[in-house]
Every structure is written in C-alpha cells, then in structure tokens.
Enzyme design. Structure first.
Site, short mmCIF file in Angstrom:
data_model
loop_
_atom_site.label_atom_id
_atom_site.label_comp_id
_atom_site.label_asym_id
_atom_site.label_seq_id
_atom_site.Cartn_x
_atom_site.Cartn_y
_atom_site.Cartn_z
N ASP A 292 0.85 -1.26 -0.04
CA ASP A 292 0.05 0.12 -0.01
C ASP A 292 1.07 1.57 0.05
OD1 ASP A 292 -3.05 1.20 0.72
OD2 ASP A 292 -1.60 2.07 1.93
N GLU A 334 0.42 -1.27 -5.10
CA GLU A 334 -0.71 -0.29 -5.16
C GLU A 334 -0.14 1.03 -5.52
OE1 GLU A 334 -3.33 2.76 -3.56
OE2 GLU A 334 -1.63 2.39 -2.63
#
Length: 668
Positions: A292, A334
């Site tokens: 992330d 991501e």
C-alpha cells in the site's frame, strides 16, 4: 556403515564469512535438505538483494542483516508452507493463468455478522462458485482507534483487529483457503504507520533511534520547501503533508492524515524492520501482499515525492528477501499512477521482472467508465494502447470497482490526441457519475473535490454507477404500461453495462478482481454514514455488507437483475478459464475499431488470435468482416467463445453487436 560427511552449503561467494557463520548456527537444527534449499535461495537472490539496496551506504552489510532475518524466519516456516513453496517454484505462472479470478472484501462485511475471520472460511463455497482463487481481505492488521483511514493507519503489524480475531485465527483461515485453492492477499502499509505504533510511541518518548524512523523537522523551513511541489492526497480533511506533534517536538511528515506518520525509508533500519514484518506475514500463510502507498516511499526535494527510482530499487530488494524465505509469496503494487510510471512497478530496464509481480491497472477501470458515459472509445483506445510492455512473468490486477473512489486519471495529452480537452472531460465524468449531467443514468457521490483544479473523484457501487438503482426506482414508480416498459429497458441496460464492464475486465488478462457485492449487483449503501467514523468518508457508500439474501436470490431467481449479474459473472469466469489467450503472459493489444462505439482488444497466442469486441453503447453496432480478417481472424474461422457459436453476421458480412454486447472471437 561410515557416516557421510555433510556437503558444504552453497552460499553465494559474496556473502560475508561472519554472516555465513551466524546463518549456519541459526539453521543447524534443520535437516540438511532444508539448509541446502535455503542456501540455494540465498545464492539465487543475493545479487538482486544487494543491487536493490543501492540507496544505502553499505548494501552488502544491510543484505547480510536481511539474510539473517530470513534464515531466522525459515526456522519456523511450517511443513505445509514448505510444500507450497515447492509447488510455486514448479508453477511460477500460477497467478497468471486464465482460471485465476480474484475477489476483494472487508472481512467483517463479507463474513456473517459478528463471525470475524472464522466466518470468512464459511464463505469459501461462495468464492469457489464464482471461480475465485485469490481473496484480498482489506486491511485487518490492528489499526489505531478510529479514525484510522479505513484500517490503513496500522498500530501493530503483528496483530489482527480485535473484532476479527487473532493471528492464530488468521493462520487457520489462510490454511482453509489454501486447502480450497484460494490464495490469501493482505494489505501491507509500507509508507506510514499510525501515531500509536510502538515505533512512533518510542519516538514521541524521546528515543533517538526511533525518531530517525520518521521525517521530523524542528520548524517549517524544510517542510515549506517540500510543500512547493507536493500534491495533497486528501485536500478536504487533511490538507498539507506535515503535522506538528507536541510530544515529538517537531513537524512530522504525514502524507495522508495527521495520525499516519511517513516512515523514513532512507534509514536502513526501517528497511530491515519491514523485511521482518513481510517474513512474519508470509509465515502466517499470506500468499500475496498488497504494498500500500508504495509510490510515496522515497522523498526528494523539488519533486512530488512519488515514483522516485529508489522506490523500485527497494521493492526489488524486498522481493528478493521474501523469495529467500517464501517463493510462494508475490507482491502487488498499489501505485495509482500514469501508464509511464506504473509499468516500473512491474520492472523496467535493469529491474525488468524484479520488482512487483502484480500491479493495479487503474487506467483500465477509468477508461471503462469513461466509455460508458461518452459512448465513445477513441480516448480509451489511445490511452490504453500506449501502455509500455510489461515483463511476461508479471500480471495486471484488473477491476471495475474497488474499495476506493474513482479519480478521473485522464491524461491531457491523450485527450488532446483525440481532439477533446482533458479538464473538460474530467469535469464531464464527475458530473455524469454524480448524476448532475442531463441524461445521466448514474448515482454516485462526489468525493474530495479540489477547489484549485475543480477535479472531483466519485464514490459509488458498480451497479449504482451503471444506473441500476435509478432504473429500479423508475420501475417501482411506473404508472402505466409505457413507463413500465421504459423502466424495464433501463434495468436491462444497467445489467448489461455491469456485465460489459466485467467482460472487459475478465477479457484483459491478468487477475480480474470482483469487488464484494458486485456479483449480486449491490447498490449504494443508503446507511453508509450511520457509523460515526465513516460519516466524513462517503467511500463507505460502496462498501456495504454482503447481503446473503441477495446471494440466495441470485441462485433462486436467475431472471432478476441480481440473478442475471451473478450468472453472467460465473459464465465469464468459466469461459475465461478455457482460453489460453487470456494467460497474463500474452499482452493485450488495443486496436482502433472502425466503429468508435466498439472497443477492440487483440491477444495473439500461438494457438491463434483472440479478438474481443465490446459495444459500449445502447445502439446496435457493426464491425466489418474484412477488418477482422486483417487482424488475423477471418470470421468464417471464428466462434464467439462467450456463447460457443459463430459470430452474428449482417448481410454484408459484418459482425453485429447488440446493446452493450461483448464478443470474444477465437478459432474453434
């Protein structure tokens, strides 16, 4: 019988002797074949590890620390995970295969209410029915108390949210999923930790070692210099990128929210800490880690502090370290950035195929919704057609919706190339999908409008953005036969839009991922703001609890909108699994269709080409037969894989496509 002398372990020659000695002491309790396997992996990945650590002053020293961490984790890796590693080593394309379908959900909203992680295992049959082999459970590592950015403000990487269970529960769920052929994907937030994380707590308590884990400044001088080129992620409720913390006695870098402290990745201690976390999660049975906010890791004055070269170097090093312990583990980046940047997260140049294994194809999602709103494919053909080639060992994650908002990532140069203005098209899409554009079928909510640029992102479920909610309301309100017929047509078209969008997603290659609820055409959650900590974040409108009554309805009434969407998605998965053309190693080639209302993609496989045609309009469309022949697929040699029959041809030999119809043409 004379005992055999153990063979020396095949360590890489560059591994320092002191590290080698410590490793052999750590691994001494293991049988020889296990020690040999680990040494071979270290030898295989050592060069990639050292090369990736180039941002640090002494890469071999840091690499030696990393290998020792991997060796310690290797001691506690379970037998079933060792077997999985061997299987993945023999099947390195396991995640690229056409039969791989993904599913993403919040655990507490997917499992039966109150059942936590244990309840996820009770939904495995549902996943298998949809063809799912990859389950992404949204952030479930222990966050700070709300607000916590939907769980992305992690306070403890080694604990599960208390309302979901324990780390032991997570291991058990991963094992159940693995037995059923479903790989577990979890989020690993790399860029930041919660203010309450032990590292941040130690920094606030005055520990200089942990203070160096963060970017801390005594006054605004340096932060102001950085701010000149930084972009705001949440301009509405978290303006700026730095926060004053009284306990810390300084300004700390907070790209996202004031309670999320950016980690100082220029400190090798931070790198080693996160390696240890990755190894720990791999040993719990996690097979995919979603990295992330990876684009933000490296900070450089005078830039946006995104996509810096060091990000790709360090990700290569993280991947090499993970492979030493767990070849079964793959990385998913991501990085919601433009096409020229996102391909670097799969590896370009000297990092070719050495960075992440998976990356989100955000542009595909954006262009699908753009085509459905404009009924035009030229912009999508231009934008998607210029993506650089990615390594054949990697794969895109494709999706129609995800947990996040939709930001209209329309490149001005792409727009100009097809004679439209980028800012105007972005404004049109925001107005269309918020329902403010005349003739819009959509019901979305504006999220984070930027007053400086007027850019506005959109929240909303796939079915609501496709017009199903508005159409069903019209059907309920119909007052005569004609209005009922018009509303019924609108319902049919909304269902067709959802299935067309997913046909593009499933037909692209890579891993298509279903967002939980899309399989039953879930509408916007009208009570999204009932939870106090969600009230300021309307993205929760498209994060409803999976309505199991709708799943039952989908099975019991295949003629309902829910039933049609569910059956359509199952059918797409079944057809997809039979088509070698959709292996992720086969690139998607976007071609300009003679009809601007038809989106066309070619995949060239040794068994023959696949020509996918998608009518993005309510009107019937035709594609000339001669054009398909020039692509390499004469229509008299083709069938539509989606129905098993030859394509529907008009009198002049053109392929006829009805309202929102997808066609996957292949040789039988």
């Amino acid at each position: 019988m004379t005992p055999t002398t153990p063979h020396p372990l095949p360590w890489p020659g560059a591994l320092p002797a002191s590290a080698r000695s410590r490793l052999e002491t750590v691994l001494a309790a293991l049988p020889e074949h296990r020690r040999t396997t680990f040494a071979l992996r270290v030898a295989r990945w050592w060069d990639d590890l050292v090369e990736g650590l180039a941002p640090y002053p002494d890469p071999p020293e840091v690499a030696s620390r990393v290998v020792e961490l991997a060796g310690t984790a290797y001691l506690s890796r379970s037998e079933d995970l060792h077997l999985l590693d061997e299987r993945r080593s023999l099947e390195p394309d396991w995640f690229q295969r056409p039969g791989m379908i993904g599913y993403a959900a919040y655990a507490e909203r997917f499992a039966p209410a109150g059942s936590g992680l244990a309840g996820v295992a009770r939904r495995v049959d549902h996943l298998k029915d949809l063809g799912v082999g990859y389950l992404h459970l949204m952030p479930l590592l222990r966050p700070r108390p709300a607000p916590n950015d939907g769980g992305y403000a992690v306070a403890d990487y080694r604990q599960v949210r208390e309302d979901l269970g324990t780390m032991e529960d997570l291991r058990e769920v991963a094992g159940v999923l693995r037995e059923q052929g479903v790989s577990l994907c979890l989020d690993l937030v790399l860029n930041h930790v919660a203010r309450e994380h032990p590292w941040a707590a130690a920094a606030r308590a005055g520990d200089e070692r942990y203070r160096r884990y963060f970017h801390v400044f005594p006054d605004r001088t340096v932060p102001d210099q950085y701010e000149r080129t930084l972009l705001e992620v949440f301009p509405d409720f978290a303006p700026g990128s730095f926060t004053w913390d009284e306990e810390l006695g300084g300004w700390v870098w907070t790209t996202f929210n004031s309670y999320q402290w950016d980690l100082a990745w220029d400190n090798p201690d931070v790198f080693c800490e996160l390696v240890d976390v990755i190894l720990f999660l791999a040993n719990q049975g996690v097979e995919v880690l979603r990295l992330d906010a990876i684009a933000f890791l490296w900070k450089r004055m005078g830039t946006q502090c995104q996509n810096e070269p060091e990000v790709h170097q360090l990700t290569q090093a993280l991947r090499a370290a993970a492979r030493m312990l767990a070849p079964a583990l793959v990385f998913k980046a991501e990085a919601i950035v433009g096409p020229n940047e996102v391909v670097h997260y799969l590896g370009q140049g000297r990092h070719h195929g050495k960075v992440s294994d998976l990356a989100y194809h955000n542009s595909l999602m954006v262009q699908i919704w753009s085509m459905l709103a404009s009924r035009e494919t030229r912009l999508a053909t231009r934008a998607l057609g210029r993506f650089p080639a990615v390594p054949s060992t990697t794969a895109w994650i494709t999706y129609l919706r995800c947990h996040d908002d939709i930001g209209w990532a329309i490149d001005d140069a792409d727009a100009s190339a097809v004679m439209i203005e980028g800012w105007r098209h972005r404004e049109f899409l925001s107005q269309f999908y918020s329902g403010d554009f005349e003739g819009s079928f959509a019901e979305g909510l504006v999220f984070q409008q930027n007053p400086a640029t007027n850019d506005a992102r959109i929240s909303g479920s796939a079915a609501s953005l496709a017009g199903l909610g508005r159409a069903l309301d019209a059907l309920d309100a119909a007052f005569d036969e004609q209005s009922a017929a018009e509303a019924a047509t609108a319902v049919d078209q909304a269902v067709a839009r959802v299935l067309l969008g997913y046909a593009i997603v499933y037909g692209w290659g890579g891993i298509p991922v279903l967002w939980s609820g899309d399989e039953v055409a879930a509408l916007n959650d009208e009570g999204w703001d009932a939870v106090p900590e969600h009230a300021d974040d309307n993205r929760w409108v498209h994060r409803p609890r999976l309505d199991w009554d709708c799943v039952v309805e989908a099975h019991g009434d295949p003629t309902s909108p829910t039933g049609r969407v569910y059956a359509g998605l199952r059918h797409l998965a079944q057809v997809r699994a039979r088509l070698p053309h959709l292996h992720a190693s086969v690139p998607a080639e976007v071609v300009a269709s003679p009809d601007p209302g038809v989106f066309a993609v070619v995949r060239r496989h040794p068994v023959g080409p696949m020509l996918a045609l998608y009518n993005v309009t309510e009107q019937p469309r035709q594609v000339p037969g001669w054009w398909a022949s020039e692509i390499g697929l004469p229509l008299d040699q083709a069938i539509d894989a989606l129905n098993g029959y030859p394509p529907n041809l008009s009198a002049d030999g053109s392929v006829y496509l009805s309202t929102y119809q997808p066609v996957w043409l292949v040789r039988p």
